[in-house]
Write an enzyme that holds these catalytic residues in place. Structure first.
Site, PDB file in Angstrom:
ATOM      1  N   LYS A 140       0.750  -1.103   0.043  1.00  0.00           N
ATOM      2  CA  LYS A 140      -0.032   0.003  -0.014  1.00  0.00           C
ATOM      3  C   LYS A 140       0.765   1.235   0.159  1.00  0.00           C
ATOM      4  CE  LYS A 140      -4.111   2.038   0.848  1.00  0.00           C
ATOM      5  NZ  LYS A 140      -5.418   1.961   0.312  1.00  0.00           N
ATOM      6  N   ASP A 186      -6.033  -0.632   6.566  1.00  0.00           N
ATOM      7  CA  ASP A 186      -5.917  -1.389   5.024  1.00  0.00           C
ATOM      8  C   ASP A 186      -4.420  -1.976   5.054  1.00  0.00           C
ATOM      9  OD1 ASP A 186      -8.232  -0.206   4.370  1.00  0.00           O
ATOM     10  OD2 ASP A 186      -7.493   1.258   3.071  1.00  0.00           O
ATOM     11  N   GLU A 195      -1.929  -2.030  -3.704  1.00  0.00           N
ATOM     12  CA  GLU A 195      -3.278  -1.408  -3.569  1.00  0.00           C
ATOM     13  C   GLU A 195      -3.012   0.272  -3.438  1.00  0.00           C
ATOM     14  OE1 GLU A 195      -6.714  -0.215  -0.608  1.00  0.00           O
ATOM     15  OE2 GLU A 195      -5.616  -2.081   0.098  1.00  0.00           O
ATOM     16  N   GLY A 196      -3.704   1.042  -4.655  1.00  0.00           N
ATOM     17  CA  GLY A 196      -3.706   2.174  -4.632  1.00  0.00           C
ATOM     18  C   GLY A 196      -4.293   2.960  -3.520  1.00  0.00           C
ATOM     19  N   ALA A 197      -4.350   4.249  -3.413  1.00  0.00           N
ATOM     20  CA  ALA A 197      -5.160   5.097  -2.551  1.00  0.00           C
ATOM     21  C   ALA A 197      -6.272   5.613  -3.314  1.00  0.00           C
ATOM     22  CB  ALA A 197      -4.241   5.893  -1.596  1.00  0.00           C
ATOM     23  N   GLY A 198      -7.531   5.796  -2.581  1.00  0.00           N
ATOM     24  CA  GLY A 198      -8.502   6.698  -3.291  1.00  0.00           C
ATOM     25  C   GLY A 198      -8.885   6.172  -4.553  1.00  0.00           C
ATOM     26  N   ASN A 251     -18.096  -4.305  -6.761  1.00  0.00           N
ATOM     27  CA  ASN A 251     -18.480  -4.596  -5.351  1.00  0.00           C
ATOM     28  C   ASN A 251     -19.574  -3.799  -4.901  1.00  0.00           C
ATOM     29  OD1 ASN A 251     -17.812  -5.264  -2.765  1.00  0.00           O
ATOM     30  ND2 ASN A 251     -16.867  -3.530  -2.473  1.00  0.00           N
TER      31      ASN A 251
END
Length: 226
Positions: free
Chosen positions: A39, A53, A114-117, A174
């Site tokens: 992350k 996260d 995993e990216g952010a936003g 999702n």
């Protein structure tokens, strides 16, 4: 074996990127692979603690790693990364993240990042999350938060991913709004308009905890399935 990887991004913040990233990690582990998690940038870390996260990703991965490589930039305020960095007197550097990724990749078969936003969230005054994905050159898994407005958000994001010429691994739907009207029809529209493949559709869950198993609804991207 040369490390491979996936870059998990989303149509927005709060669409379930971590759930999907953790699910991918468990599916890859079930396939017998050594999986590292990353992350690169997190916001909303408790004072002196670890972002939730990041904690979920670390728990899911089966490759031991220095948390400073897993999460090179951690900020307390739950705000846009470039703003959190400014408040902390820091600047998010893509080169620092790329170096941390290389260290993780050296000891893993696969790295799930995993990216952010969302896809275009700013990281500094010039660069954004899309620039990071382009720098790492990883296939993108797009998490589509299924709620009103998701068609526009998903199609615009997919268009931007294609424009950046970043590899496409697939997308995941999702269900984040249990009361979404015409959910099935919206999924049909996404399947008809987004690039293939759809890797799965995750049912709504009010439980914030991530699963500790490989979920039956998720299919691995073809390039990692064998």
């Amino acid at each position: 074996m040369t490390a491979r990887g996936l870059f998990v991004t989303g149509t927005d913040t709060g669409v379930g990127k971590t759930r999907v990233a953790v699910a991918l990690i468990h599916a890859l582990r079930t396939a017998g692979l050594r999986v590292a998690a990353m992350k690169p940038v997190s916001a909303g870390s408790p004072p002196g603690g670890m972002n939730e996260d990041v904690a979920a990703l670390l728990q899911a991965a089966n490759v031991p790693a220095d948390v400073r490589d897993v999460n090179p930039y951690a900020f307390e305020p739950a705000i846009a990364p470039h703003l959190a960095a400014q408040q902390a007197g820091a600047r998010i550097e893509l080169a620092v993240i790329a170096e941390a990724y290389a260290r993780l990749a050296a000891s893993a078969d696969v790295v799930v990042v995993e990216g952010a936003g969302g896809w275009r969230v700013p990281l500094n005054e010039r660069e954004d999350m899309a620039d990071l994905a382009q720098r790492l050159a990883l296939p993108v898994v797009l998490v589509v938060g299924l709620r009103l407005g998701c068609l526009n958000h998903a199609l615009l994001t997919a268009e931007s991913i294609a424009r950046r010429q970043v590899p496409w691994a697939g997308w995941v739907g999702n269900h984040i709004d249990p009361a979404m009207a015409q959910a099935a029809a919206n999924l049909d529209a996404l399947r008809a308009r987004l690039p293939e493949p759809c890797l799965g559709v995750q049912a709504f869950s009010a439980d914030p905890a991530c699963s500790s198993d490989a979920p039956p609804w998720l299919a691995l991207p073809q390039e990692l399935a064998s």
